[in-house]
Design a protein around this motif. Sequence first.
Motif, PDB file in Angstrom:
ATOM      1  N   SER A 149       0.974  -1.274   0.606  1.00 58.69           N
ATOM      2  CA  SER A 149       0.134  -0.477   0.139  1.00 58.69           C
ATOM      3  C   SER A 149       0.901   1.390  -0.074  1.00 58.69           C
ATOM      4  O   SER A 149       1.976   1.573  -0.340  1.00 58.69           O
ATOM      5  CB  SER A 149      -0.761   0.093   1.379  1.00 58.69           C
ATOM      6  N   PHE A 150       0.381   2.188   0.105  1.00 54.31           N
ATOM      7  CA  PHE A 150       0.990   3.990   0.539  1.00 54.31           C
ATOM      8  C   PHE A 150       2.244   3.778   1.693  1.00 54.31           C
ATOM      9  O   PHE A 150       1.965   2.752   2.892  1.00 54.31           O
ATOM     10  CB  PHE A 150       0.488   5.118   0.734  1.00 54.31           C
ATOM     11  N   SER A 151       2.990   4.454   1.150  1.00 48.03           N
ATOM     12  CA  SER A 151       3.706   4.616   2.428  1.00 48.03           C
ATOM     13  C   SER A 151       3.434   5.403   3.870  1.00 48.03           C
ATOM     14  O   SER A 151       2.911   5.884   3.306  1.00 48.03           O
ATOM     15  CB  SER A 151       5.480   5.244   1.864  1.00 48.03           C
ATOM     16  N   ILE A 152       4.099   5.065   5.016  1.00 48.14           N
ATOM     17  CA  ILE A 152       3.561   5.605   6.246  1.00 48.14           C
ATOM     18  C   ILE A 152       3.707   6.897   6.046  1.00 48.14           C
ATOM     19  O   ILE A 152       3.357   7.701   6.606  1.00 48.14           O
ATOM     20  CB  ILE A 152       3.992   4.577   6.901  1.00 48.14           C
ATOM     21  N   GLN A 153       4.751   6.894   5.621  1.00 47.74           N
ATOM     22  CA  GLN A 153       5.519   8.952   5.389  1.00 47.74           C
ATOM     23  C   GLN A 153       4.117   9.412   4.424  1.00 47.74           C
ATOM     24  O   GLN A 153       3.928  10.517   5.129  1.00 47.74           O
ATOM     25  CB  GLN A 153       6.815   8.503   4.773  1.00 47.74           C
ATOM     26  N   THR A 154       4.103   8.572   3.147  1.00 46.45           N
ATOM     27  CA  THR A 154       2.737   9.924   2.429  1.00 46.45           C
ATOM     28  C   THR A 154       2.179   9.758   3.561  1.00 46.45           C
ATOM     29  O   THR A 154       1.132  11.387   3.262  1.00 46.45           O
ATOM     30  CB  THR A 154       2.613   8.781   1.309  1.00 46.45           C
ATOM     31  N   VAL A 155       1.077   8.852   4.118  1.00 44.96           N
ATOM     32  CA  VAL A 155      -0.049   9.039   4.770  1.00 44.96           C
ATOM     33  C   VAL A 155       0.525  10.474   5.597  1.00 44.96           C
ATOM     34  O   VAL A 155      -0.649  11.328   5.497  1.00 44.96           O
ATOM     35  CB  VAL A 155      -0.735   7.261   5.213  1.00 44.96           C
ATOM     36  N   LYS A 156       1.319  10.325   6.888  1.00 47.91           N
ATOM     37  CA  LYS A 156       1.744  11.049   7.888  1.00 47.91           C
ATOM     38  C   LYS A 156       1.221  12.508   7.027  1.00 47.91           C
ATOM     39  O   LYS A 156       0.914  13.260   8.042  1.00 47.91           O
ATOM     40  CB  LYS A 156       3.121  10.319   8.355  1.00 47.91           C
ATOM     41  N   GLU A 157       2.204  12.552   5.867  1.00 44.02           N
ATOM     42  CA  GLU A 157       2.420  13.395   5.798  1.00 44.02           C
ATOM     43  C   GLU A 157       1.097  14.249   4.991  1.00 44.02           C
ATOM     44  O   GLU A 157       0.572  16.073   5.062  1.00 44.02           O
ATOM     45  CB  GLU A 157       2.901  14.173   3.918  1.00 44.02           C
ATOM     46  N   PHE A 158       0.408  13.542   4.795  1.00 45.06           N
ATOM     47  CA  PHE A 158      -0.937  14.228   3.855  1.00 45.06           C
ATOM     48  C   PHE A 158      -2.147  14.110   4.740  1.00 45.06           C
ATOM     49  O   PHE A 158      -3.194  14.746   5.145  1.00 45.06           O
ATOM     50  CB  PHE A 158      -1.646  13.804   3.005  1.00 45.06           C
ATOM     51  N   MET A 159      -2.400  13.059   5.571  1.00 44.98           N
ATOM     52  CA  MET A 159      -3.619  13.076   6.358  1.00 44.98           C
ATOM     53  C   MET A 159      -2.635  12.648   7.938  1.00 44.98           C
ATOM     54  O   MET A 159      -2.758  11.790   8.613  1.00 44.98           O
ATOM     55  CB  MET A 159      -4.075  11.710   6.754  1.00 44.98           C
ATOM     56  N   PRO A 160      -2.048  14.155   8.751  1.00 49.26           N
ATOM     57  CA  PRO A 160      -1.664  13.771   9.627  1.00 49.26           C
ATOM     58  C   PRO A 160      -2.276  12.994  11.040  1.00 49.26           C
ATOM     59  O   PRO A 160      -1.575  12.623  11.416  1.00 49.26           O
ATOM     60  CB  PRO A 160      -0.737  15.158  10.446  1.00 49.26           C
ATOM     61  N   SER A 161      -3.765  13.403  10.776  1.00 52.22           N
ATOM     62  CA  SER A 161      -4.236  12.807  12.381  1.00 52.22           C
ATOM     63  C   SER A 161      -5.087  11.577  12.577  1.00 52.22           C
ATOM     64  O   SER A 161      -5.457  11.292  13.002  1.00 52.22           O
ATOM     65  CB  SER A 161      -5.092  14.167  12.229  1.00 52.22           C
ATOM     66  N   LEU A 162      -4.544  10.994  10.894  1.00 50.97           N
ATOM     67  CA  LEU A 162      -5.138   9.132  10.789  1.00 50.97           C
ATOM     68  C   LEU A 162      -4.592   7.948  12.044  1.00 50.97           C
ATOM     69  O   LEU A 162      -3.492   9.249  11.556  1.00 50.97           O
ATOM     70  CB  LEU A 162      -4.905   9.233   9.446  1.00 50.97           C
ATOM     71  N   LYS A 163      -5.106   8.011  12.522  1.00 54.31           N
ATOM     72  CA  LYS A 163      -3.779   6.214  12.799  1.00 54.31           C
ATOM     73  C   LYS A 163      -4.060   5.451  11.511  1.00 54.31           C
ATOM     74  O   LYS A 163      -4.502   5.120  11.281  1.00 54.31           O
ATOM     75  CB  LYS A 163      -5.081   6.003  13.641  1.00 54.31           C
ATOM     76  N   ILE A 164      -2.524   4.864  11.854  1.00 56.74           N
ATOM     77  CA  ILE A 164      -1.743   4.442  11.093  1.00 56.74           C
ATOM     78  C   ILE A 164      -1.479   2.891  11.679  1.00 56.74           C
ATOM     79  O   ILE A 164      -0.702   2.883  12.161  1.00 56.74           O
ATOM     80  CB  ILE A 164      -1.029   4.359  10.067  1.00 56.74           C
TER      81      ILE A 164
END
Length: 206
Positions: free
Chosen positions: A82-97
Amino acid sequence: MEIHVITDGVQTVKEIIKKILMIHEEVDFLHIREKKKSASEVMEIVSALLENGVSRDKIIINDRLDVVQLQQLSNIHLPGNSFSIQTVKEFMPSLKIGRSVHTLEEAIASEKAGADYLMFGHLFATKSKAKLPPRGVELLEDICRSVSIPVIAIGGIVPETVSKLSNIKLGGMAIMSYVMASDNPSFALQQIKESLLEVEKNEQTL
Ligand SMILES: Cc1nc(C(=O)O)sc1CCOP(=O)(O)O
């Protein structure tokens, strides 16, 4: 210890909704993992759950960041491709991953990259992963000792295997087929919980 129930990818939208509505109050997280269903089908599942009182914060969506965004959910689970953790964190910082991991190295790297929890498996032999050998409790223990974020165990968790998780610093367990393939998911879940209680009772008396 958290209990996650994860959908098994082989049921209809209606069956999934019906079964989840039977158990949602009894679990900590409902993980929607429907790799073969369309975006609109996954949307339909989530809408029905929310309309019927399932807590928004209990829903984890596997891979489909689009559904998470459109439904304003708070949890995404990232499989290995899937997407990298860093990419998701960068664009949606409030999401729990959450991130699936299968080795110690992946676990350490995922924590470093910012994952909020890890899912490790498959722990025991299971028809859900019939072609691969189970990875076993020893590696699970190693991972639990090596990271400080919660580790959720998955794969082959049934009432008889729960006792093998005794005395491991585990964040939780995720159960797929034992609950979702059952005609009576509430009863199946209750059996798992009873086994877990037994394990916790024995741990306290050690
Ligand atoms: C969906 C899934 N992921 C795994 C992993 O190893 O990451 S094991 C698994 C299947 C778990 O199935 P059951 O509860 O039916 O044994």
